[in-house]
Design an enzyme around this catalytic site. Structure first.
Site, PDB file in Angstrom:
ATOM      1  N   GLY A 165     -17.067  57.334  18.038  1.00 19.85           N
ATOM      2  CA  GLY A 165     -18.173  56.397  17.866  1.00 19.85           C
ATOM      3  C   GLY A 165     -19.376  57.007  18.546  1.00 19.85           C
ATOM      4  N   HIS A 205     -10.914  63.610  14.216  1.00 22.29           N
ATOM      5  CA  HIS A 205     -10.605  62.190  13.976  1.00 22.29           C
ATOM      6  C   HIS A 205      -9.306  62.014  13.191  1.00 22.29           C
ATOM      7  CE1 HIS A 205     -14.481  60.215  15.089  1.00 22.29           C
ATOM      8  NE2 HIS A 205     -14.964  61.426  14.873  1.00 22.29           N
ATOM      9  N   GLU A 261      -7.612  59.461  12.806  1.00 23.67           N
ATOM     10  CA  GLU A 261      -7.582  58.127  12.172  1.00 23.67           C
ATOM     11  C   GLU A 261      -8.216  58.143  10.781  1.00 23.67           C
ATOM     12  OE1 GLU A 261      -9.718  59.116  14.366  1.00 23.67           O
ATOM     13  OE2 GLU A 261     -11.647  58.097  14.175  1.00 23.67           O
ATOM     14  N   CYS A 286     -12.939  62.386  19.847  1.00 18.98           N
ATOM     15  CA  CYS A 286     -14.385  62.606  19.664  1.00 18.98           C
ATOM     16  C   CYS A 286     -15.201  61.923  20.777  1.00 18.98           C
ATOM     17  CB  CYS A 286     -14.793  62.169  18.263  1.00 18.98           C
ATOM     18  SG  CYS A 286     -16.273  63.002  17.716  1.00 18.98           S
TER      19      CYS A 286
HETATM   20  N1  GLN Z   1     -21.732  62.505  18.733  1.00 13.64           N
HETATM   21  C1  GLN Z   1     -21.036  61.359  19.218  1.00 13.64           C
HETATM   22  C2  GLN Z   1     -21.286  61.167  20.718  1.00 13.64           C
HETATM   23  O1  GLN Z   1     -21.897  61.933  21.332  1.00 13.64           O
HETATM   24  C3  GLN Z   1     -19.545  61.453  18.963  1.00 13.64           C
HETATM   25  C4  GLN Z   1     -19.280  61.432  17.471  1.00 13.64           C
HETATM   26  C5  GLN Z   1     -17.981  60.839  17.079  1.00 13.64           C
HETATM   27  O2  GLN Z   1     -17.281  60.200  17.879  1.00 13.64           O
HETATM   28  N2  GLN Z   1     -17.645  61.010  15.830  1.00 13.64           N
HETATM   29  O3  GLN Z   1     -20.849  60.195  21.249  1.00 13.64           O
END
Ligand code: GLN
Length: 187
Positions: free
Chosen positions: A48, A171, A173, A80
């Site tokens: 996220g 990811h 998921e 992520c």
């Molecule tokens: N770029 C996002 C961040 O810095 C992470 C991206 C993702 O979770 N898909 O939080």
């Protein structure tokens, strides 16, 4: 039956819940409060926006409880943005849990347009290549302490583990492959 929590402050928690529902013998729940956190045996921190999730962890007061649980040995998996939140060091100054000995660079592949997919074997996790989806993904720049590198892609670290903390820049998921889930559930 083990209760598996998915942190549900922001991000792809619904997709993680969908994947967990395909696995027999576990009870997946969303975690938004300290009471819900107290009920789980393991926790997934989804992708996220790490700055948003980090702020919400602080304003809800979940941050302190979560750090305590992790330091007491609860298995945790950050995907992520979740990986960024686990890291002790981030290139940007932002609220985070700072529990895992990894140093992370956010948005290391560029903008949303630079999102990509690849397939990669992680022998510890599965004996067939894993489909990986990267969306504004971070890179693990370095690991220290007892952290082990699990996978690299084009010379960059994309998965690591320290004791019962697992971090993936991709990811799972968003694919049909449950192998990383099954690995996490065995930690
Ligand atoms: N770029 C996002 C961040 O810095 C992470 C991206 C993702 O979770 N898909 O939080």
């Amino acid at each position: 039956m083990e209760t598996i929590g998915v942190l549900a402050l922001q991000g792809s928690f619904a997709e993680h819940m969908q994947a967990l529902r395909k696995i027999a013998g576990i009870n997946p729940i969303l975690v938004k409060t300290a009471d819900e956190l107290a009920r789980v045996d393991r926790l997934i921190i989804p992708g996220g926006e790490s700055t948003t999730i980090g702020k919400l962890l602080n304003t809800t007061g979940l941050s302190i409880n979560l750090c305590k649980r992790i330091l007491l040995g609860m298995p945790v998996w950050g995907t992520c943005a979740g990986l960024i939140l686990l890291a002790k060091k981030i290139d940007d100054e932002q609220p985070h849990l700072a529990v895992m000995d990894i140093c992370v660079k956010r948005n290391a592949y560029g903008s949303q347009l630079a999102s990509f997919e690849c397939q990669k074997l992680i022998p510890e996790i599965s004996n067939t290549p894993i489909n990986m989806v990267f969306i504004r993904a971070p890179q693990i720049i370095s690991v220290s302490g007892t952290t082990k590198i699990l996978a690299e892609y084009e010379g960059k670290i994309i998965a690591a583990q320290q004791n019962r903390m697992l971090a993936t820049a991709f990811h799972p998921e968003l694919t049909a492959d449950l192998s990383v889930y099954n690995y996490f559930l065995r930690l």
